[in-house]
Scaffold this active site. Structure first.
Site, short mmCIF file in Angstrom:
data_model
loop_
_atom_site.label_atom_id
_atom_site.label_comp_id
_atom_site.label_asym_id
_atom_site.label_seq_id
_atom_site.Cartn_x
_atom_site.Cartn_y
_atom_site.Cartn_z
CG ASN A 7 -1.79 1.10 1.52
OD1 ASN A 7 -1.87 2.05 0.50
ND2 ASN A 7 -2.72 0.80 2.17
NE ARG A 92 -6.02 1.75 -0.41
CZ ARG A 92 -6.06 2.70 0.51
NH1 ARG A 92 -5.04 3.12 1.08
NH2 ARG A 92 -7.40 3.45 0.44
NE ARG A 242 -9.56 12.60 3.97
CZ ARG A 242 -9.62 11.46 3.64
NH1 ARG A 242 -10.69 10.90 3.00
NH2 ARG A 242 -8.55 10.55 4.04
CD GLU A 385 -8.84 -1.28 3.84
OE1 GLU A 385 -8.46 -1.03 5.17
OE2 GLU A 385 -9.25 -0.50 3.27
#
Ligand code: ADP
Length: 402
Positions: A7, A92, A242, A385
């Site tokens: 990743n 990923r 965010r 994941e």
């Protein structure tokens, strides 16, 4: 076969070596501060303790990957005889655009398609590509597979993924909702179906992935039919830094009011907002916010309530979008570890058939947390994941070999 799962971010590379088909993690770690002063590598074998290594030079992605490979094949601390025991690499990749609705073997055409997608994901895809280029150079001949964050959401119907903007924006520039965290939503929805003991094709599932980034997905009969992140990972839930959903006129207002440039607005909404913004810039670590909420501190309580309220609204919306709800799943850093968050989100949702069991909810990781008479089964599920990436990679390369 040992699969190296990578990743690659802009300043870090996370890695795991997973033996397949046994699904055994034999080593994992991370290189941080790529491109910065004092990079370091954290590494552990199997269930061992993390070891930390530093080096004085500035490094790029290729040197970082070389560092990982040298560590993995080191005579003393390594786990691999040689690099040739890595049968394949699973990457990923954040943005697959509309080109990829599933994982693929990485060919030159795929690399070209990813380069074409940079415009859609300027923050993420270049870093993912650096990992791919580095592997191509350092491990030529080893097959690579791309697993996309967007792929699982490619099943969304048009009425869910189109924005009410002039249609040519979609037709010419592919501006639409893509959704992210797809690998996690896919994994936990499948795990939930296994835990319930029913085929996923019969279930309406809402998956709430809340970590630093956060998104909700409506998974109807095994397919993602809506998700809260949009054209970029900024839309939807309140996140660490965010803002999630806001009035779309606000960025324009910020530009006019403070003479902000597009880059400054981007930074403001992506890096300075969310929990960090609500906490006055003090923290975005949800552990601290949760502690403050439990201690009754006003700013942390408000931030925690806003965070939970947004999730609750999406649960209502997606139950309506699917015409019902059978299973609700909480996952990722906050979702798996914060009983108070899950409790607050589910409070007063009994009208939807959601009833949390206080005792069962007092848990981390994977467990059923609803009462026996709750119509909707509610779970905390540890996401994985890397395992999905290893599984897809193994499946694709063994199929290729046949
Ligand atoms: P990423 O999106 O970077 O993969 P993670 O899924 O690892 O993030 O989630 C990181 C977040 O999870 C952090 O905000 C962290 O504070 C939060 N978290 C971890 N443990 C707990 C906990 N016990 N209670 C509340 N939040 C937690």
């Amino acid at each position: 076969m040992d699969i190296l799962v990578l990743n690659s971010g802009s300043s870090s590379i996370k890695f795991q070596v997973i033996s397949m088909p046994e699904e055994k993690v034999i080593a994992k770690g991370i290189v941080e501060r790529i491109g910065l002063e004092e990079p370091f590598l954290k590494y552990k074998k199997g269930d061992g303790e993390y070891q930390k290594f530093t080096r004085p030079d500035k490094i790029d992605h290729k040197i970082a990957l070389q560092w990982v490979l040298d560590t993995l094949t080191d005579k003393e601390i390594g786990v691999l005889e040689s690099l040739s025991s890595i049968g394949a690499v699973g990457h990923r990749v954040v943005h697959g655009g509309e080109a990829f609705s599933g994982s693929v073997l990485i060919t030159d055409e795929v690399i070209k398609a990813l380069e074409d997608n940079i415009e859609l994901a300027p923050l993420h895809n270049p870093a993912n590509l650096m990992g791919i280029y580095a592997c191509k150079e350092l491990m030529p001949g080893t097959p690579m597979v791309g697993v996309f964050d967007t792929a699982f959401h490619q099943t969304m119907p048009k009425h869910a993924y189109l924005y009410a903007l002039p249609i040519e924006l979609y037709e010419k520039y592919r501006v639409r909702r893509y959704g992210f965290h797809g690998t996690s939503h896919r994994y936990v929805s499948q795990r939930a179906a296994e835990l319930v003991g029913k085929p996923i094709e019969e279930l309406k599932i809402i998956t709430v992935h809340v970590g630093n980034g956060a998104s909700v997905a409506a998974v109807k009969y095994g397919k993602s039919v809506d998700t809260s992140m949009g054209f970029t990972p900024l839309e939807g839930l309140v996140m660490g830094t965010r803002c999630g959903d806001i009035d779309p006129a606000l960025p324009i207002w910020l530009q006019r009011k403070f003479n902000m440039t597009p880059d400054e607005v981007d930074q403001y909404l992506n890096k300075k907002s969310g929990i960090l913004g609500l906490m006055g810039g003090k923290t975005y670590d949800m552990r601290e916010v949760e502690d403050g909420y439990l201690a009754g501190e006003p700013d942390a309580t408000l931030a925690f309530e806003i965070y939970a309220y947004r999730i609750k609204k999406y649960i209502g919306a997606y139950a309506a979008a699917m015409g019902g709800l059978d299973v609700l799943v909480f996952t990722a850093g906050v979702g798996e570890n914060s009983p108070p968050l899950r409790e607050l989100v589910c409070r007063d949702l009994e009208f939807l058939g959601i009833k949390i069991d206080k005792e069962r909810n007092n848990v981390r990781g994977t467990a059923l947390i609803s009462t026996d008479d709750s119509k909707v089964k509610v779970f905390s599920i540890a996401t994985n994941e890397e395992l999905v990436i290893a599984r897809d990679t193994y499946e694709i390369v063994t199929k290729e070999e046949k």
